[in-house]
Design a protein around this motif. Sequence first.
Motif, mmCIF file in Angstrom:
data_model
loop_
_atom_site.group_PDB
_atom_site.id
_atom_site.type_symbol
_atom_site.label_atom_id
_atom_site.label_comp_id
_atom_site.label_asym_id
_atom_site.label_seq_id
_atom_site.Cartn_x
_atom_site.Cartn_y
_atom_site.Cartn_z
ATOM 1 N N VAL A 189 0.846 -1.195 0.000
ATOM 2 C CA VAL A 189 0.000 0.000 0.000
ATOM 3 C C VAL A 189 0.882 1.246 0.000
ATOM 4 C CG1 VAL A 189 -1.742 1.327 1.265
ATOM 5 C CG2 VAL A 189 -1.884 -1.174 1.191
ATOM 6 N N ALA A 190 0.749 2.052 -1.047
ATOM 7 C CA ALA A 190 1.528 3.284 -1.129
ATOM 8 C C ALA A 190 1.109 4.245 -0.024
ATOM 9 C CB ALA A 190 1.319 3.929 -2.501
ATOM 10 N N PRO A 191 2.017 5.073 0.467
ATOM 11 C CA PRO A 191 1.677 6.003 1.549
ATOM 12 C C PRO A 191 0.459 6.877 1.274
ATOM 13 C CG PRO A 191 4.035 5.962 1.224
ATOM 14 C CD PRO A 191 3.439 5.154 0.100
ATOM 15 N N ASP A 192 0.264 7.267 0.002
ATOM 16 C CA ASP A 192 -0.882 8.117 -0.302
ATOM 17 C C ASP A 192 -2.180 7.323 -0.437
ATOM 18 O OD1 ASP A 192 -0.329 6.864 -2.671
ATOM 19 O OD2 ASP A 192 -0.372 8.688 -3.898
ATOM 20 N N ARG A 193 -2.118 6.000 -0.231
ATOM 21 C CA ARG A 193 -3.318 5.160 -0.249
ATOM 22 C C ARG A 193 -3.609 4.583 1.128
ATOM 23 N NH1 ARG A 193 -6.724 4.657 -4.571
ATOM 24 N NH2 ARG A 193 -6.654 2.381 -4.628
ATOM 25 N N GLN A 194 -2.884 5.062 2.131
ATOM 26 C CA GLN A 194 -3.139 4.614 3.505
ATOM 27 C C GLN A 194 -3.741 5.765 4.295
ATOM 28 O OE1 GLN A 194 -0.402 1.949 5.447
ATOM 29 N NE2 GLN A 194 -0.502 3.083 7.366
ATOM 30 N N PHE A 195 -4.866 5.496 4.940
ATOM 31 C CA PHE A 195 -5.623 6.505 5.682
ATOM 32 C C PHE A 195 -5.657 6.095 7.151
ATOM 33 C CE2 PHE A 195 -6.900 6.480 1.329
ATOM 34 C CZ PHE A 195 -7.065 7.815 0.996
ATOM 35 N N THR A 196 -5.317 7.034 8.033
ATOM 36 C CA THR A 196 -5.193 6.718 9.459
ATOM 37 C C THR A 196 -6.229 7.502 10.251
ATOM 38 O OG1 THR A 196 -2.816 6.390 9.126
ATOM 39 C CG2 THR A 196 -3.600 6.584 11.392
ATOM 40 N N TYR A 197 -7.130 6.767 10.874
ATOM 41 C CA TYR A 197 -8.193 7.363 11.696
ATOM 42 C C TYR A 197 -7.765 7.237 13.159
ATOM 43 C CZ TYR A 197 -12.879 8.404 13.457
ATOM 44 O OH TYR A 197 -13.947 8.972 14.103
ATOM 45 N N VAL A 198 -7.537 8.365 13.816
ATOM 46 C CA VAL A 198 -6.894 8.379 15.126
ATOM 47 C C VAL A 198 -7.915 8.654 16.233
ATOM 48 C CG1 VAL A 198 -5.106 9.445 16.538
ATOM 49 C CG2 VAL A 198 -4.738 9.150 14.084
ATOM 50 N N HIS A 199 -7.987 7.720 17.182
ATOM 51 C CA HIS A 199 -8.827 7.908 18.361
ATOM 52 C C HIS A 199 -8.091 8.737 19.411
ATOM 53 C CE1 HIS A 199 -11.768 5.112 16.745
ATOM 54 N NE2 HIS A 199 -10.746 4.357 16.389
ATOM 55 N N THR A 200 -6.786 8.539 19.521
ATOM 56 C CA THR A 200 -5.942 9.385 20.355
ATOM 57 C C THR A 200 -4.497 8.931 20.242
ATOM 58 O OG1 THR A 200 -5.481 10.196 22.609
ATOM 59 C CG2 THR A 200 -6.260 7.939 22.420
#
Length: 310
Positions: free
Chosen positions: A37-48
């Motif tokens: 997975v290329a960096p621009d295709r990875q999405f990070t949803y942060v709870h904290t």
Amino acid sequence: MPFLPALWSHGLRTVGEYDWAIVSSHLFAHQARVTGVAPDRQFTYVHTPARYLWNPELDARGSTMLARAGSPVLRSVDRRRAQGLRHVAANSRFVQQRIRDTWGIDAQVINPPVGVERLAAVADWASVLDERDRAVLEALPADFVLGASRFVPYKRLDVVIDAGRASGRPVVLAGDGPDAERLRALAAESRVEVHFVCTPSDAMLAALLQRAAVYVFPPVEDFGILPVEALALGTPVVANAEGGARDSVQEGTSGTLLHDLADSTLAAAVDGAVRLDPAACRARAAAFSTERFQREIAEWTGIPVGGQTG
């Protein structure tokens, strides 16, 4: 704890090949790198970000001698790897600011999904209770102040007792946990009527939220699901002015915010909240629906919910 960064940065290399990834991150999961997975295709949803590293005043695990000794190195690793992320979303404005302060990066806000549709689908949750739960509910006093969560110290259920005493209203505490004995002792010493409903079912919790005069939410939380559930049932919320609950609790519309815990502040907050319009509370909760979350995730990633990559 010292091995967690290595686990997340290398532990997903065996899961297979994918075109894109969404990482739901609590503590160190944002450090995950998914093979192919290329960096621009990875999405990070942060709870904290890890509270015991960055905000030990909010998490007692960060106050131990070992944690204090290892935290400087782990914070450096955590910050460096977070700065390599291309797409980051936070679950509240409070977490957005924490990300900015700890990792030095900007994130957009996408609030979590709350099952407001499920709650709104039942007009009277008392009507779906079994006989035992209905008897417990009907035995409770009217116009009570409700606190509901795990019984652990950081949830500050002692403040709910204080809010009931300060406002002259009975208190109901729903939940269970290791702090139960201390809370019962505080209740016995207080000058207010306190009732405990231990390990309530989902239906019972909904009935309590619906029946309460106000739901009091004192902790500093990353977002706060229960305040939204209370609003979905037409019940106003008194929440801590610090924390993620500010995203859902709007002063003078869906609740009131606590800037300190003095008796006069608690009394004014409860008295102000109970006068608010239940319809306005329900309307506010609708902004946190599952459908809204799916739509915002799709807009963020560019991938329709349930869709396929090209």
